[in-house]
Write an enzyme that holds these catalytic residues in place. Structure first.
Site, mmCIF file in Angstrom:
data_model
loop_
_atom_site.group_PDB
_atom_site.id
_atom_site.type_symbol
_atom_site.label_atom_id
_atom_site.label_comp_id
_atom_site.label_asym_id
_atom_site.label_seq_id
_atom_site.Cartn_x
_atom_site.Cartn_y
_atom_site.Cartn_z
ATOM 1 C CD GLU A 110 12.067 20.291 54.312
ATOM 2 O OE1 GLU A 110 11.400 19.484 53.665
ATOM 3 O OE2 GLU A 110 12.471 21.179 54.216
ATOM 4 C CE LYS A 112 13.207 10.315 50.200
ATOM 5 N NZ LYS A 112 12.281 9.584 49.645
ATOM 6 C CG ASP A 114 7.186 5.751 51.394
ATOM 7 O OD1 ASP A 114 7.475 6.054 50.378
ATOM 8 O OD2 ASP A 114 7.337 4.624 51.913
ATOM 9 C CE1 TYR A 219 8.701 17.890 48.355
ATOM 10 C CE2 TYR A 219 7.182 16.542 49.541
ATOM 11 C CZ TYR A 219 8.052 16.684 48.365
ATOM 12 O OH TYR A 219 8.064 15.709 47.594
ATOM 13 C CE LYS A 306 15.173 6.781 50.700
ATOM 14 N NZ LYS A 306 14.669 5.369 49.898
ATOM 15 C CB CYS A 397 -11.105 -27.623 64.532
ATOM 16 S SG CYS A 397 -10.992 -26.531 65.336
ATOM 17 C CB CYS A 400 -12.783 -29.081 68.910
ATOM 18 S SG CYS A 400 -13.595 -28.353 67.319
ATOM 19 C CB CYS A 415 -14.031 -25.113 63.405
ATOM 20 S SG CYS A 415 -14.558 -26.259 64.915
ATOM 21 C CB CYS A 421 -14.634 -25.079 68.760
ATOM 22 S SG CYS A 421 -12.859 -24.954 68.119
HETATM 23 S S1 IVH Z 1 12.554 17.965 48.318
HETATM 24 C C1 IVH Z 1 15.113 18.788 44.792
HETATM 25 N N1 IVH Z 1 11.339 17.290 50.691
HETATM 26 O O1 IVH Z 1 11.567 12.255 48.227
HETATM 27 C C2 IVH Z 1 14.399 18.637 45.994
HETATM 28 N N2 IVH Z 1 11.402 15.632 48.953
HETATM 29 O O2 IVH Z 1 14.066 11.565 46.064
HETATM 30 C C3 IVH Z 1 13.339 17.524 45.658
HETATM 31 N N3 IVH Z 1 10.138 13.631 49.470
HETATM 32 O O3 IVH Z 1 10.732 13.127 44.734
HETATM 33 C C4 IVH Z 1 12.472 16.968 46.851
HETATM 34 N N4 IVH Z 1 9.284 14.411 51.574
HETATM 35 O O4 IVH Z 1 8.743 12.809 46.386
HETATM 36 C C5 IVH Z 1 11.630 16.927 49.398
HETATM 37 N N5 IVH Z 1 10.428 16.980 52.644
HETATM 38 C C6 IVH Z 1 10.724 16.750 51.288
HETATM 39 C C7 IVH Z 1 10.457 15.286 50.916
HETATM 40 C C8 IVH Z 1 10.637 14.977 49.607
HETATM 41 C C9 IVH Z 1 9.100 13.267 50.493
HETATM 42 C C10 IVH Z 1 10.152 12.873 48.322
HETATM 43 C C11 IVH Z 1 9.738 13.362 47.030
HETATM 44 C C12 IVH Z 1 11.141 13.328 46.312
HETATM 45 C C13 IVH Z 1 11.721 12.218 46.811
HETATM 46 C C14 IVH Z 1 13.188 12.302 46.834
#
Ligand code: IVH
Length: 667
Positions: A110, A112, A114, A219, A306, A397, A400, A415, A421
């Site tokens: 999935e 992640k 932000d 999620y 990451k 400027c 010019c 300017c 200019c």
């Molecule tokens: S699962 C025990 N799924 O990432 C499982 N987390 O450090 C808990 N996050 O605190 C999280 N996308 O805020 C999960 N598809 C995803 C996610 C996700 C973003 C964030 C979430 C969590 C942090 C993990």
């Protein structure tokens, strides 16, 4: 009207929200939706006892909060361990296989997101609590704010008890829009969408939260084994209940499939409408999850992978002074080119001279750069100072050499030489051709620079005498592209209105909105100039301030522009070259807003132009500044104090988007 009919109407809106936010397939137009909302509001005003907590009107946000109450969880919300390489990920997989006595797991992969973590509790199908993660054990009750997010259903399609976890986020597009508006207002941009989303959810005033368009993806289903055997199946189940889940989730059986899917994400990452800082990889089977268990901090069945950092350091080469269309001279740091998440960054705007002073930056310094997705690169700070003089604001400027002037708010240096200019001239041509103004297809920044450098074009009027033969001689121009450009310039000339031409001239403070009544007043550019020649400045200014939405500042800017000798030469040339469109006469308006004058400001969920079109379709008029003639101020996110103060001064009612929808929906 019965209570059941009222409930059915609320339910209908909930269903439309689901089609919009979960399925991304709405089945009604915005105006119809707005009409349904207006109906619900009218009923609730008459029958306050009927109102349900999950009513779509409860999303508008009510009283500011004193603070957030604490929510204590018996079982803490865990976070995830991180990995940064394929090797680390292989380590995770090997531990999982070992923990499962050699069985191969199926994983879910999935994005992640932000954003900002959230836990939603539904009781008998109704949203009863939205809590932040906090320190895992103790979170905060942010229900009042979360209820304003339209992507989050307040009532599910079945009366079930379920607890889900997910992320509240802001799309890159909304983030970029909010930030562009902040920068335009001379303020410093927000750092990233996560900070903005998190900051919004923690605001004490839910009404303010409604002005920050937020989205959500859920999620995890807590105790998901109650509703399905596997995690991905549980997400499908909550999606059927109306909860938004990611459409990007993938299933991978075993290591090879996992490694291949993760590798493919390197290029998928930037295509998403929201920021992702990595992937989350989870064992799908609840039975296997239970067998693996958790450590004190992390589950053993999931891990975050990451993506490589988007922050890098590089060295500053020099300061470049960028002269904009309005003459503003802004600082740009030229960098030793550096790769950040797939693109090369070699320049970064420092926005204003205050920031330069704050950073204390100079040539050859090492600096930290951040580039996230399509978001503008930002210079976060100096990491190592070189032995070079610190940058200071220029006095002349760079294009010019005219002495620069400080604008009223002091952070902007400009300017004063306008079209005298060269740099401003180039920017002015670029602006003139833009979409929504003269609409010259195919005339971008690069080609403008090319025709100016070749000496073919010195001002916007010269565009209209460009020939195919002249263009053909230029780099990267073939006969066909030369013909296309000449044709689109001719087309732009024939399709222009005087209002768009006026706005395209780039008169300070004169955008598409105020240009219209001014254009309507004069009829055409040649008629405007004839009036200019037969009136004094004072007379012209007085005449213009009579126009709705035109105040002193705008009137003075127009007068100054039309009497500027450089600008006058260009305008006369335009007329001589056949660019003198008549402003179409509009029929008197009918509709719910006939005769009403509205000012629209701040960030709205729809683009400003669209909102304006809706108001005009309803017979209303949109002007740029709040005066005693204004009927309503429609205030979106980050509405400036000036507009609100003006509204208070003239007794103009301030409404939000919902209020506007209500006005538009009146029969
Ligand atoms: S699962 C025990 N799924 O990432 C499982 N987390 O450090 C808990 N996050 O605190 C999280 N996308 O805020 C999960 N598809 C995803 C996610 C996700 C973003 C964030 C979430 C969590 C942090 C993990």
């Amino acid at each position: 009207m019965t209570r059941d009919a009222y409930l059915a109407l609320c339910q209908q809106i909930v269903e439309h929200d689901r089609r919009y936010y979960v399925e991304a397939a709405p089945t009604i137009a915005d105006v119809e939706y707005d009409r349904l909302m207006a109906d619900v509001r009218a009923i609730e005003a008459e029958q306050p006892a009927w109102v349900v907590a999950w009513s779509p009107t409860r999303r508008v946000g009510h009283q500011p909060l004193e603070g957030f109450s604490k929510v204590v969880r018996p079982v803490p919300m865990l976070s995830l361990d991180n990995t940064y390489s394929e090797d680390d990920l292989r380590g995770f997989h090997d531990r999982v296989v070992k923990g499962l006595d050699g069985d191969q797991p199926t994983y879910s992969i999935e994005p992640k997101i932000d954003g900002f973590g959230i836990e939603l509790t539904y009781g008998a199908g109704e949203l009863v609590l939205a809590a932040t993660r906090g320190d895992g054990t103790t979170g905060e009750d942010v229900s009042a704010n979360v209820r304003t997010i339209r992507a989050i259903p307040q009532r599910l399609r079945e009366d079930v008890d379920v607890v889900v976890r997910g992320e509240i986020y802001m799309t890159k597009a909304v983030f970029a829009r909010l930030n562009a508006e902040r920068v335009a207002a001379g303020e410093e941009p927000f750092k990233n969408p996560r900070n903005l989303a998190a900051g919004s959810i923690k605001l004490f005033d839910p009404r303010e939260v409604t002005r920050r368009p937020l989205a959500a993806i859920l999620y995890e289903v807590v105790d998901g084994e109650r509703i399905a055997a596997g995690h991905l199946a549980s997400l499908d189940a909550i999606r059927r209940l109306g909860i938004p889940t990611s459409t990007e989730n993938q299933r991978a059986a075993g290591w090879d499939a996992l490694a291949a899917a993760v590798a493919a994400w390197a290029t998928r990452r930037d295509g998403l409408p929201y920021e992702v800082d990595g992937l989350v990889i989870k064992v799908d089977s609840y039975e296997q999850r239970a067998a693996l268990g958790t450590t004190s901090k992390f589950p053993r069945w999931a891990i975050a992978y990451k993506f490589p950092a988007r922050q890098v350091t590089t060295r500053v080469k020099e300061l470049e002074l960028n002269v904009g269309r309005t003459g503003a001279v802004t600082p740009v740091a030229i960098l030793e080119p550096v790769e950040v998440s797939g693109t090369t960054v070699q320049r970064v705007s420092l926005h204003n001279w205050d920031q330069v002073a704050r950073l204390g930056i100079g040539d050859r310094d090492r600096v930290l750069i951040e580039k996230a997705g399509e978001i503008i690169p930002q210079l976060l700070g100096v990491t190592e100072r070189a032995d070079s003089p610190r940058w200071v604001a220029p006095t002349a400027c760079p294009s010019c050499d005219a002495a620069l002037e400080r604008e009223e708010d002091k952070v902007v240096l400009a300017c004063p030489n306008r079209l005298g200019c060269p740099a401003q001239r180039l920017a002015a041509i670029d602006f003139f051709a833009a979409r929504g103004l003269m609409n010259i297809d195919g005339l971008g920044e690069r080609i403008v620079a090319q025709v100016v450098d070749a000496g073919l074009v010195a001002d916007v009027a010269d565009l209209f005498v460009l020939t195919v033969e002249q263009l053909e001689g230029l780099d990267r121009f073939g006969e066909q592209s030369a013909r296309n450009l000449v044709a689109s310039i001719a087309q732009a000339r024939d399709q222009a209105t005087f209002a768009r031409l006026l706005a395209a001239l780039g008169i300070p403070h004169v955008g598409g909105v105020v240009a219209r009544p001014i254009a309507a007043r004069h009829g055409s550019l040649s008629k405007l100039l004839a009036t200019v020649d037969s009136t004094s400045s004072d007379q012209l200014i007085a005449q213009h301030t009579q126009i709705d939405g035109v105040g002193e500042v705008i009137a003075r800017a127009v007068d100054r522009f039309v009497r500027d000798p450089h600008a006058r030469v260009v305008m006369d040339k335009l007329i001589a070259r056949g660019v003198d469109p008549e402003e179409p006469v509009t029929a008197p308006a009918t509709g719910p807003l006939a005769g009403k004058t509205l000012v629209v400001t701040g960030t709205l969920s729809a683009p400003r132009g669209e909102v304006q079109a809706r108001i005009e379709a309803a017979g209303g008029k949109v002007t740029g500044s709040v005066t005693k003639k204004t009927d309503y101020l429609v205030a979106g996110a980050d509405t400036g104090k000036t507009k609100l103060d003006a509204a208070a001064k003239h007794g103009v009612p301030v409404i939000d988007e919902a209020g506007l929808a209500q006005l538009l929906a009146k029969p």
